[in-house]
Design a protein around this motif. Sequence first.
Motif, PDB file in Angstrom:
ATOM      1  N   UNK A   8      -9.895 -15.077 -16.433  1.00 48.74           N
ATOM      2  CA  UNK A   8      -9.209 -15.700 -15.527  1.00 48.74           C
ATOM      3  C   UNK A   8      -8.448 -14.122 -15.632  1.00 48.74           C
ATOM      4  N   UNK A   9      -8.387 -13.229 -15.634  1.00 51.16           N
ATOM      5  CA  UNK A   9      -7.858 -11.562 -15.226  1.00 51.16           C
ATOM      6  C   UNK A   9      -8.448 -11.200 -14.134  1.00 51.16           C
ATOM      7  N   UNK A  10     -10.252 -11.494 -14.686  1.00 46.64           N
ATOM      8  CA  UNK A  10     -11.313 -10.868 -12.897  1.00 46.64           C
ATOM      9  C   UNK A  10     -11.465 -11.956 -11.811  1.00 46.64           C
ATOM     10  N   UNK A  11     -10.561 -12.787 -11.722  1.00 45.04           N
ATOM     11  CA  UNK A  11     -10.482 -14.032 -11.015  1.00 45.04           C
ATOM     12  C   UNK A  11      -9.473 -13.612 -10.457  1.00 45.04           C
ATOM     13  N   UNK A  12      -8.156 -13.003 -11.081  1.00 46.39           N
ATOM     14  CA  UNK A  12      -6.820 -12.962 -10.278  1.00 46.39           C
ATOM     15  C   UNK A  12      -6.678 -11.417  -9.476  1.00 46.39           C
ATOM     16  N   UNK A  13      -7.662 -10.782  -9.789  1.00 50.34           N
ATOM     17  CA  UNK A  13      -8.279  -9.568  -9.527  1.00 50.34           C
ATOM     18  C   UNK A  13      -9.587  -9.900  -8.344  1.00 50.34           C
ATOM     19  N   UNK A  14     -10.246 -10.340  -8.442  1.00 49.07           N
ATOM     20  CA  UNK A  14     -10.930 -10.841  -7.099  1.00 49.07           C
ATOM     21  C   UNK A  14      -9.727 -11.060  -5.944  1.00 49.07           C
ATOM     22  N   UNK A  15      -9.052 -11.976  -6.564  1.00 46.09           N
ATOM     23  CA  UNK A  15      -8.307 -12.815  -5.062  1.00 46.09           C
ATOM     24  C   UNK A  15      -7.101 -12.091  -4.652  1.00 46.09           C
ATOM     25  N   UNK A  16      -7.203 -10.844  -5.024  1.00 40.21           N
ATOM     26  CA  UNK A  16      -6.381  -9.846  -4.784  1.00 40.21           C
ATOM     27  C   UNK A  16      -7.077  -8.798  -3.918  1.00 40.21           C
ATOM     28  N   UNK A  17      -7.614  -8.743  -4.123  1.00 40.89           N
ATOM     29  CA  UNK A  17      -8.612  -7.771  -3.391  1.00 40.89           C
ATOM     30  C   UNK A  17      -8.708  -8.403  -2.367  1.00 40.89           C
ATOM     31  N   UNK A  18      -9.186  -9.320  -1.922  1.00 43.89           N
ATOM     32  CA  UNK A  18      -9.386 -10.721  -0.904  1.00 43.89           C
ATOM     33  C   UNK A  18      -7.933 -10.766  -0.552  1.00 43.89           C
ATOM     34  N   UNK A  19      -7.050 -10.428  -0.722  1.00 50.63           N
ATOM     35  CA  UNK A  19      -6.005 -10.895  -0.070  1.00 50.63           C
ATOM     36  C   UNK A  19      -5.331  -9.543   0.658  1.00 50.63           C
ATOM     37  N   UNK A  20      -6.184  -8.126   0.057  1.00 54.86           N
ATOM     38  CA  UNK A  20      -5.681  -6.765  -0.087  1.00 54.86           C
ATOM     39  C   UNK A  20      -6.764  -6.896   1.470  1.00 54.86           C
ATOM     40  N   UNK A  21      -7.647  -7.424   0.991  1.00 51.44           N
ATOM     41  CA  UNK A  21      -8.420  -7.524   2.362  1.00 51.44           C
ATOM     42  C   UNK A  21      -8.574  -7.915   4.102  1.00 51.44           C
TER      43      UNK A  21
END
Length: 217
Positions: A8-21
């Motif tokens: 779940x933490x990794x899914x959240x981290x990837x979502x943050x990177x996608x949002x930042x991108x």
Amino acid sequence: MARVRQQRAEITRQAILDGAAIAFDAAGFGGTSLSEVVKHAGVTKGALYFHFQSKEALARTLVDEQFQISSGIPAIEEPGLQTVIDLTHQMASGLRVNVRVRAAIRLVIEFGSFTDPDPSPYNTWIDTCRGCLTPAQARGDVLPSLDVNDLSTFLVGSFTGIQVTSHVRTHREDLHTRITDLWDFLLPGIVPASRIPHFAPAGSPECRAELGLTSSG
């Protein structure tokens, strides 16, 4: 349970990177707020700060990801000039279809141009090119009179300018064509005439198949 939390933490981290991108691609570093990142990522600010301490850390992570495009080179038995040609088309494809790549390149240009410039991404790309062109020159695929470091520096600068111009003029719709032009014009000046037919300016068949490129680019 621990494994589930990690996932779940990794899914959240990837979502943050996608949002930042998405945010950086649209507005650049200076024009992006963490509130915009949170909105695009669909997470809380607390979740963002758990994974990234600052906007700078987010930007650096996105930029560092782009070095992975050359991670497969050590596994190539004989990297050479065609390897570099294919890398330029792979990067062009990423710029067209991957928002993380677009955001990272925008950040590289912003960080490497005016305020507090950071040359390290450019130096890394130059090193990657040099690592391919040095053995190519030893095999006789690059003219012996050429300085491989200077040639690598020229290629990185040329690609940077070409992709920016393509972005402004056509939203990068013609980027593969312009990269092919670069190699069509360049190969006669850097490769012995008898070796030119061995190289594909539009990308090797394997590269084009991987990227889903048609004959028209």
